[in-house]
Motif scaffolding. Structure first.
Motif, short mmCIF file in Angstrom:
data_model
loop_
_atom_site.label_atom_id
_atom_site.label_comp_id
_atom_site.label_asym_id
_atom_site.label_seq_id
_atom_site.Cartn_x
_atom_site.Cartn_y
_atom_site.Cartn_z
N PHE A 46 -0.49 -7.25 0.48
CA PHE A 46 -1.18 -5.93 0.50
C PHE A 46 -0.52 -5.18 -0.79
O PHE A 46 -1.47 -4.53 -1.44
N LEU A 47 0.67 -5.14 -1.15
CA LEU A 47 1.28 -4.39 -2.17
C LEU A 47 0.53 -5.15 -3.50
O LEU A 47 0.39 -4.12 -4.34
N ASN A 48 0.34 -6.30 -3.43
CA ASN A 48 -0.22 -6.82 -4.77
C ASN A 48 -1.85 -6.93 -4.88
O ASN A 48 -2.27 -7.73 -5.79
N HIS A 49 -2.49 -6.45 -4.00
CA HIS A 49 -3.74 -6.84 -3.83
C HIS A 49 -4.48 -5.97 -5.16
O HIS A 49 -4.12 -4.87 -5.41
N PRO A 50 -5.19 -6.95 -5.70
CA PRO A 50 -5.60 -6.37 -6.89
C PRO A 50 -6.95 -5.34 -7.20
O PRO A 50 -7.21 -4.40 -8.02
N ILE A 56 1.60 1.58 3.34
CA ILE A 56 2.13 0.41 4.43
C ILE A 56 3.04 1.12 5.23
O ILE A 56 4.01 1.92 4.89
N ILE A 57 2.84 1.04 6.37
CA ILE A 57 3.72 1.42 7.65
C ILE A 57 4.11 0.43 8.39
O ILE A 57 3.37 -0.78 8.78
N CYS A 72 15.74 -4.43 1.70
CA CYS A 72 15.50 -3.34 0.55
C CYS A 72 16.36 -3.30 -0.63
O CYS A 72 15.91 -2.93 -1.68
N GLN A 73 17.59 -3.94 -0.47
CA GLN A 73 18.55 -3.91 -1.62
C GLN A 73 18.07 -5.04 -2.12
O GLN A 73 18.21 -4.99 -3.44
N PRO A 80 9.95 2.40 -0.59
CA PRO A 80 9.23 3.48 -0.10
C PRO A 80 8.22 3.34 1.06
O PRO A 80 7.68 4.08 1.56
N ILE A 81 8.37 1.94 1.67
CA ILE A 81 7.61 1.74 2.95
C ILE A 81 7.98 2.40 4.26
O ILE A 81 9.13 2.71 4.31
N LYS A 82 7.22 2.85 4.58
CA LYS A 82 7.41 3.97 6.01
C LYS A 82 7.86 2.96 7.14
O LYS A 82 7.06 2.25 7.36
#
Length: 237
Positions: A46-50, A56-57, A72-73, A80-82
């Motif tokens: 989803f983050l990389n969808h063109p 995103i939750i 996350c590290q 930034p994802i909730k």
């Protein structure tokens, strides 16, 4: 007329399960595929969808927050994802996430955290069709021969009358928000059954065969084979 490019799109990724059926030490969403957790593969789709940008939750079990902090590290782009804490059942986990969305007119997709092989085409199709139909569920054909049981009796069924349900299931916000005001029932197997119970019509769209839900050990073996042999691709139907 509503326009997809102007309307905010959310994707709720449900990953609050403890993965007991997998029989592994770690929850299934954190098992590795090609050195990366299954959940991260899913998020990346989803983050990389063109063609789309998604808010995103991520729904997690409270006991997994420390694991998430470590991820996350390692993968800084995840920060930034909730994060929303899951509930007793999937229904409550999804409701917890929906309740954080304050936009009154948006599109909300709900996806299993252990479906890392959803194609770009299916994501685009679901979020495009929701404009007209309001409630979208991707499906694929039922391949195995099936029988229905009734006590000690059983009979064959026409498999062409059945479909295998996938995610993301995508809804206009007013539909899914209203549906999730309904008290929980054990017959709510997914988000479509919640919406359908409240009187909304579900539109089926074609999914992709590789979009398996990694639940059992055999699914994990299949997922590793798919990843290794590079059979994952975006299929146009």
């Amino acid at each position: 007329m509503e326009r997809l490019v102007r309307t905010k799109k959310y994707i709720i990724i449900v990953a609050a399960g403890k993965g007991n059926r997998m029989g592994a030490e770690n929850a299934k969403q954190f098992l590795l595929l090609d050195g990366k957790p299954i959940l991260i593969h899913t998020i990346d789709k989803f983050l990389n969808h063109p063609n789309h940008f998604f808010e995103i939750i991520l729904v997690l079990n409270k006991s997994h927050l420390e694991i998430w902090d470590h991820l996350c590290q390692q993968y800084h782009y995840l920060k930034p994802i909730k994060i929303v804490i899951g509930g007793n059942e999937r229904f409550h986990s999804v409701k917890n996430a929906i309740d954080t969305i304050t936009d009154n007119q948006c599109y909300i997709g709900i996806h299993d955290g252990v479906r890392p092989f959803v194609s770009e085409t299916v994501i685009h199709r679901a979020f495009s069709e929701v404009i007209k139909h309001g409630a979208i569920v991707p499906v694929v054909a039922m391949i195995p021969t099936i029988r229905i049981t009734d006590g000690e009796d059983n009979r064959s069924m026409n498999r062409s009358d059945f479909k295998v349900v996938q995610t993301p299931q995508v809804f206009k916000s007013e539909i899914i928000k209203a549906a999730y005001q309904t008290p929980y029932q054990s017959s709510f197997f997914d988000d479509a059954t919640v919406a359908e119970y409240c009187g909304y019509t579900i539109k089926l769209v074609e999914g992709n065969e590789e979009n398996i839900k990694i639940t059992l050990p055999i699914d994990y073996i299949t997922a590793k084979a798919l990843q290794k042999t590079k059979l994952i691709h975006d299929i146009s139907y």
